[in-house]
Motif scaffolding. Structure first.
Motif, PDB file in Angstrom:
ATOM      1  N   VAL A  34       0.740  -1.176  -0.123  1.00  0.00           N
ATOM      2  CA  VAL A  34       0.313   0.041  -0.130  1.00  0.00           C
ATOM      3  C   VAL A  34       0.978   1.177   0.033  1.00  0.00           C
ATOM      4  O   VAL A  34       2.064   1.226   0.836  1.00  0.00           O
ATOM      5  CB  VAL A  34      -0.782   0.006   1.226  1.00  0.00           C
ATOM      6  N   ILE A  35       0.552   2.308  -0.650  1.00  0.00           N
ATOM      7  CA  ILE A  35       1.198   3.474  -0.764  1.00  0.00           C
ATOM      8  C   ILE A  35       0.253   4.708  -0.328  1.00  0.00           C
ATOM      9  O   ILE A  35      -1.019   4.583  -0.579  1.00  0.00           O
ATOM     10  CB  ILE A  35       1.770   3.717  -2.276  1.00  0.00           C
ATOM     11  N   PHE A  36       0.688   5.863  -0.299  1.00  0.00           N
ATOM     12  CA  PHE A  36      -0.229   6.944   0.073  1.00  0.00           C
ATOM     13  C   PHE A  36      -0.638   7.504  -1.039  1.00  0.00           C
ATOM     14  O   PHE A  36      -0.206   7.256  -2.216  1.00  0.00           O
ATOM     15  CB  PHE A  36       0.815   8.203   0.635  1.00  0.00           C
ATOM     16  N   SER A  37      -2.034   8.124  -0.993  1.00  0.00           N
ATOM     17  CA  SER A  37      -2.674   8.325  -2.489  1.00  0.00           C
ATOM     18  C   SER A  37      -1.954   9.548  -3.133  1.00  0.00           C
ATOM     19  O   SER A  37      -2.206   9.506  -4.321  1.00  0.00           O
ATOM     20  CB  SER A  37      -4.049   8.986  -1.940  1.00  0.00           C
ATOM     21  N   THR A  38      -1.351  10.560  -2.325  1.00  0.00           N
ATOM     22  CA  THR A  38      -0.290  11.302  -3.106  1.00  0.00           C
ATOM     23  C   THR A  38       0.771  10.618  -3.863  1.00  0.00           C
ATOM     24  O   THR A  38       1.069  11.039  -5.018  1.00  0.00           O
ATOM     25  CB  THR A  38       0.170  12.339  -2.004  1.00  0.00           C
ATOM     26  N   ALA A  39       1.254   9.708  -3.357  1.00  0.00           N
ATOM     27  CA  ALA A  39       2.286   8.991  -4.123  1.00  0.00           C
ATOM     28  C   ALA A  39       1.656   8.430  -5.168  1.00  0.00           C
ATOM     29  O   ALA A  39       2.206   8.237  -6.556  1.00  0.00           O
ATOM     30  CB  ALA A  39       3.143   7.926  -3.156  1.00  0.00           C
ATOM     31  N   SER A  40       0.457   7.797  -5.265  1.00  0.00           N
ATOM     32  CA  SER A  40      -0.098   7.067  -6.191  1.00  0.00           C
ATOM     33  C   SER A  40      -0.464   8.070  -7.325  1.00  0.00           C
ATOM     34  O   SER A  40      -0.343   7.760  -8.474  1.00  0.00           O
ATOM     35  CB  SER A  40      -1.575   6.423  -5.578  1.00  0.00           C
ATOM     36  N   ARG A  41      -0.880   9.310  -7.118  1.00  0.00           N
ATOM     37  CA  ARG A  41      -1.272  10.312  -7.986  1.00  0.00           C
ATOM     38  C   ARG A  41       0.083  10.703  -8.727  1.00  0.00           C
ATOM     39  O   ARG A  41       0.222  10.935  -9.670  1.00  0.00           O
ATOM     40  CB  ARG A  41      -2.024  11.292  -7.419  1.00  0.00           C
ATOM     41  N   CYS A  42       1.168  10.727  -8.020  1.00  0.00           N
ATOM     42  CA  CYS A  42       2.435  11.301  -8.581  1.00  0.00           C
ATOM     43  C   CYS A  42       2.959  10.323  -9.625  1.00  0.00           C
ATOM     44  O   CYS A  42       3.387  10.312 -10.620  1.00  0.00           O
ATOM     45  CB  CYS A  42       3.417  11.740  -7.609  1.00  0.00           C
ATOM     46  N   LEU A  43       2.807   8.867  -9.195  1.00  0.00           N
ATOM     47  CA  LEU A  43       3.265   7.582 -10.048  1.00  0.00           C
ATOM     48  C   LEU A  43       2.462   7.661 -11.262  1.00  0.00           C
ATOM     49  O   LEU A  43       2.746   7.670 -12.466  1.00  0.00           O
ATOM     50  CB  LEU A  43       3.189   6.504  -9.259  1.00  0.00           C
ATOM     51  N   VAL A  44       0.949   8.022 -11.274  1.00  0.00           N
ATOM     52  CA  VAL A  44       0.046   8.088 -12.442  1.00  0.00           C
ATOM     53  C   VAL A  44       0.669   9.285 -13.339  1.00  0.00           C
ATOM     54  O   VAL A  44       0.668   8.934 -14.490  1.00  0.00           O
ATOM     55  CB  VAL A  44      -1.340   8.190 -12.128  1.00  0.00           C
ATOM     56  N   LEU A  45       0.969  10.293 -12.888  1.00  0.00           N
ATOM     57  CA  LEU A  45       1.418  11.457 -13.728  1.00  0.00           C
ATOM     58  C   LEU A  45       2.736  10.979 -14.299  1.00  0.00           C
ATOM     59  O   LEU A  45       2.952  11.304 -15.557  1.00  0.00           O
ATOM     60  CB  LEU A  45       1.701  12.704 -12.772  1.00  0.00           C
ATOM     61  N   GLN A  58       4.780  20.244 -11.520  1.00  0.00           N
ATOM     62  CA  GLN A  58       3.647  19.275 -12.168  1.00  0.00           C
ATOM     63  C   GLN A  58       3.409  18.195 -11.166  1.00  0.00           C
ATOM     64  O   GLN A  58       2.227  17.781 -10.865  1.00  0.00           O
ATOM     65  CB  GLN A  58       3.909  18.522 -13.529  1.00  0.00           C
ATOM     66  N   LEU A  59       4.442  17.877 -10.290  1.00  0.00           N
ATOM     67  CA  LEU A  59       4.126  16.859  -9.339  1.00  0.00           C
ATOM     68  C   LEU A  59       3.306  17.505  -8.112  1.00  0.00           C
ATOM     69  O   LEU A  59       2.377  16.945  -7.565  1.00  0.00           O
ATOM     70  CB  LEU A  59       5.323  16.142  -9.076  1.00  0.00           C
ATOM     71  N   ASN A  74      10.986  18.894   0.526  1.00  0.00           N
ATOM     72  CA  ASN A  74      11.390  17.708   1.147  1.00  0.00           C
ATOM     73  C   ASN A  74      10.153  16.615   0.938  1.00  0.00           C
ATOM     74  O   ASN A  74      10.522  15.486   0.893  1.00  0.00           O
ATOM     75  CB  ASN A  74      11.522  17.982   2.627  1.00  0.00           C
ATOM     76  N   THR A  75       8.947  17.013   0.978  1.00  0.00           N
ATOM     77  CA  THR A  75       8.014  16.129   1.035  1.00  0.00           C
ATOM     78  C   THR A  75       7.864  15.589  -0.298  1.00  0.00           C
ATOM     79  O   THR A  75       7.596  14.113  -0.501  1.00  0.00           O
ATOM     80  CB  THR A  75       6.367  16.808   1.346  1.00  0.00           C
ATOM     81  N   LEU A  76       8.055  16.146  -1.613  1.00  0.00           N
ATOM     82  CA  LEU A  76       8.148  15.566  -2.722  1.00  0.00           C
ATOM     83  C   LEU A  76       9.135  14.668  -2.818  1.00  0.00           C
ATOM     84  O   LEU A  76       8.843  13.640  -3.418  1.00  0.00           O
ATOM     85  CB  LEU A  76       8.252  16.705  -3.820  1.00  0.00           C
ATOM     86  N   TYR A  77      10.359  15.034  -2.240  1.00  0.00           N
ATOM     87  CA  TYR A  77      11.454  14.036  -2.566  1.00  0.00           C
ATOM     88  C   TYR A  77      11.378  12.787  -1.718  1.00  0.00           C
ATOM     89  O   TYR A  77      11.634  11.612  -1.857  1.00  0.00           O
ATOM     90  CB  TYR A  77      12.838  14.550  -2.025  1.00  0.00           C
ATOM     91  N   GLN A  78      10.690  12.892  -0.500  1.00  0.00           N
ATOM     92  CA  GLN A  78      10.433  11.637   0.237  1.00  0.00           C
ATOM     93  C   GLN A  78       9.219  10.790  -0.264  1.00  0.00           C
ATOM     94  O   GLN A  78       9.476   9.627  -0.358  1.00  0.00           O
ATOM     95  CB  GLN A  78       9.820  11.823   1.668  1.00  0.00           C
ATOM     96  N   THR A  79       8.328  11.376  -1.333  1.00  0.00           N
ATOM     97  CA  THR A  79       7.149  10.594  -1.855  1.00  0.00           C
ATOM     98  C   THR A  79       8.183   9.906  -3.060  1.00  0.00           C
ATOM     99  O   THR A  79       7.565   8.758  -3.264  1.00  0.00           O
ATOM    100  CB  THR A  79       6.224  11.653  -2.526  1.00  0.00           C
TER     101      THR A  79
END
Length: 161
Positions: A34-45, A58-59, A74-79
């Protein structure tokens, strides 16, 4: 045209990505990650832009701002780091998300094969990948044949639980 949240992806024939459930399923050992919804949205992009650089802005927009949140770099890089980690745990031996310094990230089109599927039913645990029309097997496109194999694999996951 199907909504992107109605799509699932097979990555390098090893990992099934279900964005609507924020979930990776390993084809190696049937484990779920399971991943966070924000990570999921970023991966879809990143997947939708397969082969093209996706920049920070964009991310930020897709992952957080469209949902009313502001985050630090930092949050983006951690994601991105967490995505890489979970994809590795799910069975991808290579890092599919490449950093392009001072530009963004890209999923390489040469070394990463991503196949897209539209499941017909999300109501159960099963990912139903039945084709909408019956087509003789000899005339099936290659992706549809793989979709049937993916459906059988998803069913085996459910029956194993």
């Amino acid at each position: 045209m199907a909504n992107q949240c109605d799509t699932c992806y097979l990555i390098n024939e090893k990992v099934i990505f279900l964005p609507h459930k924020n979930l990776f399923i390993s084809r190696n050992n049937n484990t779920q990650h399971v991943i966070f919804s924000t990570a999921s949205r970023c991966l879809v992009l990143l997947i939708v832009n397969h082969g093209n650089i996706v920049n920070h802005q964009q991310l930020y927009k897709r992952g957080w701002e469209e949902h009313g949140k502001q985050v630090t770099p930092n949050t983006l890089y951690q994601t991105i780091s967490e995505l890489r980690k979970q994809l590795g745990k799910a069975g991808l031996e290579i890092n599919i998300i490449n950093t392009i310094p001072r530009q963004g990230w890209v999923i390489d089109q040469e070394s990463v094969v991503i196949e897209e599927y539209i499941p017909n039913d999300f109501s159960g645990q099963d990912v139903d990948l039945k084709p909408k029309e019956k087509v003789p097997s000899a005339k099936l496109p290659a992706w549809l044949s793989l979709a049937r194999k993916l459906k059988a694999f998803a069913r085996s996951l459910v029956s194993a639980q």
